[in-house]
Design a protein around this motif. Structure first.
Motif, PDB file in Angstrom:
ATOM      1  N   ILE A  28      -0.832  11.176  -3.495  1.00 44.42           N
ATOM      2  CA  ILE A  28      -0.713  10.626  -2.137  1.00 44.42           C
ATOM      3  C   ILE A  28      -1.128   9.157  -2.121  1.00 44.42           C
ATOM      4  N   GLY A  29      -2.289   8.884  -2.765  1.00 47.12           N
ATOM      5  CA  GLY A  29      -2.777   7.502  -2.797  1.00 47.12           C
ATOM      6  C   GLY A  29      -1.847   6.585  -3.564  1.00 47.12           C
ATOM      7  N   GLY A  30      -1.345   7.064  -4.706  1.00 47.15           N
ATOM      8  CA  GLY A  30      -0.452   6.230  -5.522  1.00 47.15           C
ATOM      9  C   GLY A  30       0.841   5.900  -4.799  1.00 47.15           C
ATOM     10  N   ILE A  31       1.464   6.912  -4.197  1.00 49.63           N
ATOM     11  CA  ILE A  31       2.713   6.670  -3.440  1.00 49.63           C
ATOM     12  C   ILE A  31       2.455   5.735  -2.272  1.00 49.63           C
ATOM     13  N   GLY A  32       1.345   5.972  -1.565  1.00 56.47           N
ATOM     14  CA  GLY A  32       1.018   5.142  -0.407  1.00 56.47           C
ATOM     15  C   GLY A  32       0.824   3.690  -0.787  1.00 56.47           C
ATOM     16  N   LEU A  33       0.039   3.438  -1.854  1.00 57.56           N
ATOM     17  CA  LEU A  33      -0.219   2.066  -2.279  1.00 57.56           C
ATOM     18  C   LEU A  33       1.047   1.375  -2.785  1.00 57.56           C
ATOM     19  N   THR A  34       1.908   2.126  -3.478  1.00 54.37           N
ATOM     20  CA  THR A  34       3.163   1.554  -3.968  1.00 54.37           C
ATOM     21  C   THR A  34       4.052   1.099  -2.813  1.00 54.37           C
ATOM     22  N   LEU A  35       4.181   1.950  -1.794  1.00 51.85           N
ATOM     23  CA  LEU A  35       4.997   1.609  -0.623  1.00 51.85           C
ATOM     24  C   LEU A  35       4.408   0.415   0.116  1.00 51.85           C
TER      25      LEU A  35
END
Length: 572
Positions: A248-255
């Motif tokens: 969740i954190g990785g996808i969020g930060l990438t976006l």
């Protein structure tokens, strides 16, 4: 929530330490926010090739990191100190509760389970109050500070992050519920392991005698493997929680980074603002992850707390209010019956008996007839189901434990000695006894000579349950303890049954000294030891079926005569 409220009560005495730790935590959180805030001027200075500005901010950064490390250390140390103090208090309260619980509790609870609650469950609480409380105090303010920096540097980017956060909190809540169930099973299984270990150590002599090491090893392995699988289930749950938060954190930060780069390209945001905002959001991930771990630990601790509070909520042994004087006339069982809790069979069935002061009363009967249970009623280890036990007309249920039990001495087949010195074990009968009084008691118990020959005499440690002594030596120290107490009422429960002939003769002499001028109840399988009794009671299935002197009972030709001849008329 009730468990957390009760735990918080233990924190109140240390509120000032918690306040200081909180202040250090706020400093730590503020410095985390400051580090993210100063990313913008450092990056802007770098892009503008402002060398002096870069050097200044480098020094500021190092100062911030040092201060953050020191404040984090201080806050963490103080909270761990609070955790250790609270667990110390909980253990003291548990033990204080434990030694005042009624005998029924110990019949129904294995000793290993009780030990596990006092040691293992309390250890879980220490971890929570030390580590988790520290994480909560530090990470929540840090999260707020970093979120504020993110909103100031780029409110739209921060708002995007806020849409991602509910997914993380859902994961925390979902896996936290699972950890509560796993935590309870874990503590119960640790308790099972402790029970198995306690039984194996206490019974090691029999295990070796019957060559059953393999059997007990298999039983322990079975319990240990159960614990392993539960522990692995807990580990998987924790790691799944971390994995979900990472994704969740990785996808969020990438976006968020992709969106921010578009803002830079379109000229709506500077590189410094984006990096400052992105740094704050990236640093926010650590508090969220640690809060998730803290929640898992809290759920595990909740299970441990419930097991501890279960013990603390047990009703203590009910005490009376009357001060019972020294026996003057008699002890009387009036329509006395007893049933062990959880059963429906009368172990003692309508006993009516009056014993005069100074009388020697012997109790005989088959195993399981109720002999020991009957004498256990005198010091009120159990309360009658029906009827009363009176001492000089006073119902012992109305007497205080101290005034009742201070008048009673007990010497049993199962001698209880502590891993202390010989002197301390004898002095249990009278804590303020002088060395001379202890020696006199030992001499009267025929124990003085062998004690003198021990490496440190009366200061020699005798091992757990007196493991370094012979059966006869243990019994004589037990008799010395009773002599030192000098009680008017004496209970001898199979005091010589497990001894060899030579030891029995010595112990019997010591018992004769002990019984002089006392109201004595003697339980014996060896009828030769009770022939001089003033009265002999024959008990069967909780009832007195015969009573009289030795000669009277032989002349009756009843159950006593059968018991007597079964011992003395065996073919040779």
């Amino acid at each position: 929530m009730e468990s957390y409220k009760r735990l918080s009560a233990y924190l109140r005495p240390y509120w000032w330490i918690i306040i200081i730790a909180t202040l250090f935590s706020l400093v730590t959180s503020g410095l985390s926010g400051a580090i993210a805030w100063f990313v913008k001027p450092v990056l802007d200075g770098t892009l503008n090739k402002e060398t002096g500005t870069i050097k200044i901010f480098l020094l500021v950064y190092i100062s911030f990191l040092l201060l953050k490390s020191l404040s984090a250390f201080a806050g963490s140390y103080l909270m761990r100190a609070v955790g250790a103090k609270v667990v110390r208090d909980v253990r003291e309260q548990l033990f204080n509760k434990l030694i005042y619980l009624p005998m029924n509790f110990f019949i129904n609870k294995p000793s290993g389970d009780v030990i596990s609650r006092v040691i293992n469950d309390a250890n879980v609480l220490q971890g929570v109050l030390g580590y988790v409380a520290k994480d909560i105090l530090v990470e929540i303010p840090t999260f707020i500070a970093l979120l504020a920096v993110a909103f100031i540097r780029g409110w739209d980017i921060a708002l995007m992050a806020c849409f991602v956060l509910p997914f993380s909190f859902y994961v925390i809540g979902r896996f936290g519920k699972k950890m509560k169930v796993i935590g309870r099973k874990t503590q119960e299984q640790i308790s099972g392991l402790t029970v198995r270990l306690t039984e194996s150590i206490s019974g090691i002599k029999m295990i070796k005698a019957f060559v059953r090491q393999k059997l007990h090893l298999d039983k322990f392995d079975k319990e240990n493997r159960k614990y392993y699988w539960i522990a692995m289930k807990g580990a998987r749950t924790i790691e799944y929680s971390k994995l979900a938060q990472e994704i969740i954190g990785g996808i969020g930060l990438t976006l968020i980074l992709f969106y921010g780069l578009n803002l830079i390209v379109s000229g709506r945001m500077s590189e410094g603002d984006l990096m400052s905002c992105f740094t704050a959001l990236a640093l926010m991930y650590t508090p969220v992850r640690r809060l998730g771990s803290a929640n898992n630990s809290l759920q595990q601790a909740r299970a441990a707390a419930e097991r501890i509070f279960y013990m603390l909520d047990q009703e203590p042994e009910e005490d009376g209010t009357k001060e019972l004087p020294v026996i003057r006339d008699n002890i009387e069982f009036s329509n006395f019956s007893f049933i062990y809790p959880g059963t429906d069979k009368k172990v003692i069935d309508n006993i009516n008996l009056k014993v005069r002061k100074g009388e020697l009363t012997a109790i005989v009967g088959k195993s399981g007839a109720g002999k020991t249970t009957l004498v256990d009623m005198i010091p009120r280890f159990y309360r009658p189901t029906e009827g009363k036990l009176l001492i000089d007309g006073t119902d012992i249920n109305e007497a205080t434990h101290k005034s009742l039990r201070i008048n009673i001495g007990i010497v049993s087949q199962d001698v209880i000695l502590f891993n202390e010195s010989v002197r301390d074990n004898i002095a249990l009968g009278k804590l303020d006894a002088s060395d001379e009084e202890i020696a006199d008691a030992a001499k009267a118990a025929y124990a003085h000579d062998f004690i003198k020959d021990m490496p440190k005499g009366y200061n020699t440690l005798i091992g757990e349950r007196g493991v370094r002594l012979s059966g006869g030596q243990k019994q004589r120290i037990s008799i010395a303890r009773a002599l030192l107490k000098n009680p008017p009422i004496l209970i001898l429960d199979e005091a010589t049954s497990s001894l060899d002939t030579a030891s029995e003769l010595i112990v019997q002499k010591a018992l004769d000294n002990l019984m002089t001028n006392r109201t004595t109840f003697v339980i014996a399988h060896r009828l030769s030891t009770i022939q001089k009794a003033d009265r002999i009671l024959v008990i069967d299935k909780g009832k007195i079926i015969e009573t009289g002197t030795h000669e009277e009972l032989l002349n009756k030709g009843g159950a006593y005569k059968v018991l007597y001849h079964s011992q003395f008329d065996r073919p040779r």
